[in-house]
Design a protein around this motif. Sequence first.
Motif, PDB file in Angstrom:
ATOM      1  N   ASP A  66      46.383  31.125  27.332  1.00  0.00           N
ATOM      2  CA  ASP A  66      45.538  30.910  26.146  1.00  0.00           C
ATOM      3  C   ASP A  66      44.137  30.452  26.533  1.00  0.00           C
ATOM      4  O   ASP A  66      43.159  30.819  25.879  1.00  0.00           O
ATOM      5  CB  ASP A  66      46.169  29.873  25.215  1.00  0.00           C
ATOM      6  CG  ASP A  66      47.409  30.401  24.506  1.00  0.00           C
ATOM      7  OD1 ASP A  66      47.589  31.635  24.458  1.00  0.00           O
ATOM      8  OD2 ASP A  66      48.196  29.566  23.994  1.00  0.00           O
ATOM      9  N   ALA A  67      44.023  29.669  27.603  1.00  0.00           N
ATOM     10  CA  ALA A  67      42.720  29.139  28.015  1.00  0.00           C
ATOM     11  C   ALA A  67      41.972  30.090  28.945  1.00  0.00           C
ATOM     12  O   ALA A  67      40.868  29.794  29.382  1.00  0.00           O
ATOM     13  CB  ALA A  67      42.912  27.796  28.714  1.00  0.00           C
ATOM     14  N   GLY A  68      42.589  31.228  29.264  1.00  0.00           N
ATOM     15  CA  GLY A  68      41.929  32.199  30.126  1.00  0.00           C
ATOM     16  C   GLY A  68      41.985  31.852  31.603  1.00  0.00           C
ATOM     17  O   GLY A  68      41.206  32.388  32.390  1.00  0.00           O
ATOM     18  N   ARG A  69      42.870  30.957  31.981  1.00  0.00           N
ATOM     19  CA  ARG A  69      42.989  30.568  33.395  1.00  0.00           C
ATOM     20  C   ARG A  69      44.033  31.449  34.076  1.00  0.00           C
ATOM     21  O   ARG A  69      45.047  30.971  34.572  1.00  0.00           O
ATOM     22  CB  ARG A  69      43.397  29.093  33.504  1.00  0.00           C
ATOM     23  CG  ARG A  69      42.354  28.126  32.973  1.00  0.00           C
ATOM     24  CD  ARG A  69      42.765  26.675  33.201  1.00  0.00           C
ATOM     25  NE  ARG A  69      43.986  26.318  32.514  1.00  0.00           N
ATOM     26  CZ  ARG A  69      44.045  25.690  31.347  1.00  0.00           C
ATOM     27  NH1 ARG A  69      42.935  25.334  30.727  1.00  0.00           N
ATOM     28  NH2 ARG A  69      45.204  25.397  30.801  1.00  0.00           N
ATOM     29  N   THR A  70      43.769  32.743  34.090  1.00  0.00           N
ATOM     30  CA  THR A  70      44.715  33.686  34.692  1.00  0.00           C
ATOM     31  C   THR A  70      43.973  34.668  35.579  1.00  0.00           C
ATOM     32  O   THR A  70      42.749  34.820  35.466  1.00  0.00           O
ATOM     33  CB  THR A  70      45.483  34.473  33.609  1.00  0.00           C
ATOM     34  OG1 THR A  70      44.544  35.194  32.818  1.00  0.00           O
ATOM     35  CG2 THR A  70      46.309  33.555  32.719  1.00  0.00           C
ATOM     36  N   LEU A  71      44.719  35.306  36.456  1.00  0.00           N
ATOM     37  CA  LEU A  71      44.196  36.367  37.315  1.00  0.00           C
ATOM     38  C   LEU A  71      45.150  37.549  37.248  1.00  0.00           C
ATOM     39  O   LEU A  71      46.350  37.362  37.042  1.00  0.00           O
ATOM     40  CB  LEU A  71      44.139  35.904  38.778  1.00  0.00           C
ATOM     41  CG  LEU A  71      43.182  34.795  39.160  1.00  0.00           C
ATOM     42  CD1 LEU A  71      43.421  34.383  40.607  1.00  0.00           C
ATOM     43  CD2 LEU A  71      41.752  35.283  38.989  1.00  0.00           C
ATOM     44  N   PRO A  72      44.624  38.737  37.472  1.00  0.00           N
ATOM     45  CA  PRO A  72      45.540  39.868  37.616  1.00  0.00           C
ATOM     46  C   PRO A  72      46.448  39.625  38.826  1.00  0.00           C
ATOM     47  O   PRO A  72      46.054  38.964  39.801  1.00  0.00           O
ATOM     48  CB  PRO A  72      44.601  41.057  37.852  1.00  0.00           C
ATOM     49  CG  PRO A  72      43.292  40.632  37.282  1.00  0.00           C
ATOM     50  CD  PRO A  72      43.229  39.144  37.487  1.00  0.00           C
ATOM     51  N   ALA A  73      47.648  40.131  38.784  1.00  0.00           N
ATOM     52  CA  ALA A  73      48.646  39.866  39.824  1.00  0.00           C
ATOM     53  C   ALA A  73      48.154  40.275  41.205  1.00  0.00           C
ATOM     54  O   ALA A  73      48.357  39.539  42.178  1.00  0.00           O
ATOM     55  CB  ALA A  73      49.952  40.585  39.489  1.00  0.00           C
ATOM     56  N   ASP A  74      47.484  41.425  41.321  1.00  0.00           N
ATOM     57  CA  ASP A  74      47.046  41.861  42.647  1.00  0.00           C
ATOM     58  C   ASP A  74      46.003  40.917  43.229  1.00  0.00           C
ATOM     59  O   ASP A  74      46.006  40.632  44.427  1.00  0.00           O
ATOM     60  CB  ASP A  74      46.540  43.307  42.624  1.00  0.00           C
ATOM     61  CG  ASP A  74      45.387  43.536  41.652  1.00  0.00           C
ATOM     62  OD1 ASP A  74      45.207  42.723  40.717  1.00  0.00           O
ATOM     63  OD2 ASP A  74      44.672  44.537  41.827  1.00  0.00           O
ATOM     64  N   GLU A  75      45.116  40.367  42.401  1.00  0.00           N
ATOM     65  CA  GLU A  75      44.127  39.395  42.885  1.00  0.00           C
ATOM     66  C   GLU A  75      44.806  38.091  43.312  1.00  0.00           C
ATOM     67  O   GLU A  75      44.457  37.500  44.338  1.00  0.00           O
ATOM     68  CB  GLU A  75      43.085  39.103  41.808  1.00  0.00           C
ATOM     69  CG  GLU A  75      42.093  40.213  41.578  1.00  0.00           C
ATOM     70  CD  GLU A  75      41.076  39.824  40.514  1.00  0.00           C
ATOM     71  OE1 GLU A  75      40.630  38.650  40.504  1.00  0.00           O
ATOM     72  OE2 GLU A  75      40.739  40.696  39.699  1.00  0.00           O
ATOM     73  N   ALA A  76      45.754  37.641  42.526  1.00  0.00           N
ATOM     74  CA  ALA A  76      46.466  36.405  42.851  1.00  0.00           C
ATOM     75  C   ALA A  76      47.220  36.552  44.165  1.00  0.00           C
ATOM     76  O   ALA A  76      47.200  35.649  45.006  1.00  0.00           O
ATOM     77  CB  ALA A  76      47.416  36.023  41.715  1.00  0.00           C
ATOM     78  N   MET A  77      47.860  37.703  44.364  1.00  0.00           N
ATOM     79  CA  MET A  77      48.601  37.928  45.612  1.00  0.00           C
ATOM     80  C   MET A  77      47.644  37.970  46.799  1.00  0.00           C
ATOM     81  O   MET A  77      47.945  37.438  47.871  1.00  0.00           O
ATOM     82  CB  MET A  77      49.410  39.229  45.532  1.00  0.00           C
ATOM     83  CG  MET A  77      50.574  39.178  44.559  1.00  0.00           C
ATOM     84  SD  MET A  77      51.744  37.857  44.932  1.00  0.00           S
ATOM     85  CE  MET A  77      52.403  38.413  46.472  1.00  0.00           C
TER      86      MET A  77
END
Length: 99
Positions: free
Chosen positions: A76-87
């Motif tokens: 909800d707060a936008g503190r996410t990354l696409p999975a490939d970037e996170a990996m």
Amino acid sequence: MPLHVSDILPFSEARSQLSRLVDEVQQGAEKIITKNGEPAVALIDARRLDHYHRLERARIHLLLLEDVVKGLDDVDAGRTLPADEAMKMLRQRRRGSKA
């Protein structure tokens, strides 16, 4: 049920009085058995142990739900990354810690 000094006994004594201890535990007592003067094991009724295991599973489920709520708050707060970037970031961190 509170423990009393008489509920704490050395291993050698517990071994020689195991039958009596089992009877006491089945009546609701709990015993702490020491080894070399340090607490080593607890003697509790098997039904109570099963109850403790159920409580622990419930606690684990509650902790997982708390993590889900935190994750949804991050989304909800936008503190996410696409999975490939996170990996990619995790791999880079791993390489950095091995160096």
